[in-house]
Design a protein around this motif. Structure first.
Motif, mmCIF file in Angstrom:
data_model
loop_
_atom_site.group_PDB
_atom_site.id
_atom_site.type_symbol
_atom_site.label_atom_id
_atom_site.label_comp_id
_atom_site.label_asym_id
_atom_site.label_seq_id
_atom_site.Cartn_x
_atom_site.Cartn_y
_atom_site.Cartn_z
ATOM 1 N N ARG B 271 0.811 -1.225 0.000
ATOM 2 C CA ARG B 271 0.000 0.000 0.000
ATOM 3 C C ARG B 271 0.837 1.264 0.000
ATOM 4 N N LYS B 272 2.024 1.185 0.618
ATOM 5 C CA LYS B 272 2.871 2.382 0.678
ATOM 6 C C LYS B 272 3.617 2.652 -0.623
ATOM 7 N N GLU B 274 6.319 1.254 -1.743
ATOM 8 C CA GLU B 274 7.777 1.255 -1.575
ATOM 9 C C GLU B 274 8.480 0.221 -2.439
#
Lengths: 421, 421
Positions: B271-272, B274
């Motif tokens: 979700r981030k 990264e």
């Protein structure tokens, strides 16, 4: 399109043909190897399936290249698929040994490769259980390693009536050779002749031995005497104390083909002599020094056990149990209007650890039930809408054929094999 | 001697350096993949790590060769290490599908290879969890496959706050392209531009799209609308019924690079944002026909999940538990006169399923005890000879530090984790 000659496809059971290899049986073997190794305090490692060609030639000489699956890569490097695990282990251990308490007790389950031109129909790959101890010169380490080998085969159901570990010593042979040799530098040549005694015609062995100043008779007398060295006595006492004495015997016919062994060597064979060696290994106290260019000098020993001979042996002895799909519950979708509600039950059961299958599309109830039986499910679950519109769950035990009527939310507590995390 | 660039060694924990890869974590991942797949009714298969080069070029065209780890073998065959599992699966399934009930739900955990010249420091191998369903055209199969993907990540401790499956459709894009395209034959070129939208500078994407008669704006509008096709609606309803709705969203930015997808496609991302994609897959209904030369025509779909990105993500989210050696009992040999008797206890405990270690040679008692603590043992056992010559066993619980005095034969019943077979 066909797979390459000498390679195997592994299929789920029931197998599509008699020649097919079983992925289920392979995994069962790997699980057993892994469990037994851990129980003996061995830790898992692995390296790349490809290594620089030099890693293998430095140890075994250039003549090994004829048997290697080697090639030149796009960066013009001389490369080989690994034919054995020991050089990789020696490389890894030499690079990192300072960070570990000695002795290292390590194992791996690599796939190994070779490429011999003439061998039609012969496999070019197999899987091998490798276990090694690094950093201990005492024969207690040899005994611990052989105990692992014996217990690994016992875990698979084999007994002392099925196999025996033939124990020998490179040191004993070196002494024998040294005392009688006219040409001290040709010991490895001598070992190679001894290694082939069981397969070679006696006249040819005798002639080859004569060329080195030995007679076949003298060699046979030495083998028949089977006098254990002090190291072998220690190993036998140790294994005897564990109750494993019946699984091992001194047998100097075993000498191991590879050049790098330095002390005790051993091979496990089926008692009936129907198969090639099940496993083999020994001490290689000089290899880490050689591989590390003199940087690291640690005694070491190990064995390898291949999956092909072992599978043949287990099959011949009736020790390969029938594999079932491993499904615990089949959810039957008899009313397509209840498919989404059924999917909820599927998910909930899986979350509690159950192996669950169901029909992805509409299928006649009797066909779904038949499929559940084929899959070896212990239970079926089906949702039913009553005349009042209420949904109930019918949970059937396929062994007793008893059926319970539950509310849908009661299915999971009734069938779950573990509690939610 | 060094390993080849781009390859990994896997060491037992505690790791010798920060850069080292953990064989224990790798095995934990494989176990989790295997357990979850079986729970969803998927069966394991495997093929050779090497295949004829043609198996990969027939599907992806000759341009793929630049990324392959390919070479010429000693039999002058054009060979490649497998860069992905799907062509092998298609080959195996086409050869044997008649012997299995449809749909096939199969999984594998292959090591995959590629060789790109320019990429310094980039890995040339990784392991990938592959799951596929063959023989079912209904979107129910897509939902079941995506449910496995989601549940696999959940089993490792990840939640809907950690990752999302971005769901898209090649069909939707084909329709979009077909309605507007001036050159119908260049759809794959168009898909490649869309696939790079997130990474490419907008002006470059726009220019590339203009060349095919599209504008970046129109493409962005289509993506923003995110109108699910009927297939995608069915998949969303199915996953919603399982309680997995929060793990999936329609996102037409996803289109998947490979040429062979035909229907729904998807990628799982953190979700981030990264990391690169955690997993990706989709429908490839024409591939079996292509690989089998027209002999077998079955719809199919699958996904792959690599070990490298997943390991990075699990580490970043604190989901990699400390690994202990997994030793249950250390047998301390404090009296060398009792070594053989101690070995008997070692063997008996191992036979009942305990993981047991001990010092192979004489070592000071406090050092042996310290080692037992380091290994995370739950108990120590030491044999002691009393003044009357009788041998007793001291069993210490390392958590409570309580010590029991038992007869040596009572040690196994007191500590065994399972009954002898």
């Amino acid at each position: 399109m066909e797979r390459l000659p000498g390679f195997r496809d592994f299929y789920p059971e029931p197998l599509p043909s008699k020649e097919a290899w079983s992925a289920d049986l392979r995994q069962r073997l790997f699980d057993s190897w892994r469990t037994t190794a851990r129980r003996h305090g061995f830790r898992e490692y692995d390296g790349p399936p490809l290594e620089p060609l030099e890693l293998f030639t430095v140890k075994s000489g250039d003549e090994i290249v004829g048997q290697l699956y080697n090639f030149v890569d796009k960066g013009d490097r001389e490369i080989s698929l690994r034919p054995e695990m020991t050089p990789t282990l020696a490389r890894m251990a030499a690079a990192a040994e300072r960070q570990y308490k000695k002795p290292l007790k390590w194992f791996a389950i690599p796939q190994l490769f070779r490429y011999e031109r003439q061998q039609k129909g012969r496999l070019r790959e197999h899987f091998q259980f490798n276990a090694d101890i690094i950093g201990e010169a005492d024969p207690a380490a040899d005994a611990e390693l052989i105990a692992l080998l014996i217990n690994t085969l016992r875990e698979l159901g084999l007994t002392d009536a099925d196999f025996v570990v033939r124990l020998s010593s490179r040191l004993a042979w070196q002494e024998f050779y040294g005392e009688r040799a006219t040409e001290p530098g040709r010991s490895y040549e001598f070992f190679q002749i001894v290694d082939k005694l069981e397969r070679e015609a006696p006249e040819r062995s005798d002639a080859a031995l004569q060329a080195l100043g030995f007679s076949l008779e003298a060699v046979r007398e030495f083998i028949a005497a089977a006098r254990p060295t002090d190291d072998l006595k220690r190993i036998l006492d140790d294994l005897g104390a564990r109750g494993l004495g019946a699984f091992v015997k001194v047998d100097y016919l075993v000498i191991r083909g590879l050049a790098y062994y330095t002390g005790p060597v051993f091979e496990a064979f089926d008692r009936k002599g129907e198969f090639r060696a099940i496993a083999g290994g020994g001490r290689y106290d000089n290899l880490l020094k050689l591989i590390s260019g003199g940087r690291v000098d640690l005694p070491a020993l190990g064995f390898g056990m291949g999956d092909v001979v072992l599978t043949e042996l287990l099959k011949a002895r009736g020790l390969v149990p029938a594999v079932v799909a491993g499904i615990d519950v089949c959810v039957l979708v008899e009313d397509e209007g209840l498919r989404l509600a059924s999917l909820r039950v599927v998910q909930q059961l899986r979350e509690t650890g159950c192996a669950v299958d169901y029909s992805l599309t509409s299928m006649k109830p009797d066909k779904q039930f038949k499929r559940a039986v084929e899959l070896g499910a212990a239970h079926t679950v089906r949702l039913v809408r009553g005349e009042d519109g209420a949904i109930s769950a019918r949970v059937k035990n396929l062994r007793t054929r008893e059926e319970q009527v539950l509310s849908p939310d009661a299915v999971v507590p009734a069938l779950s094999v573990r509690h939610p995390a």
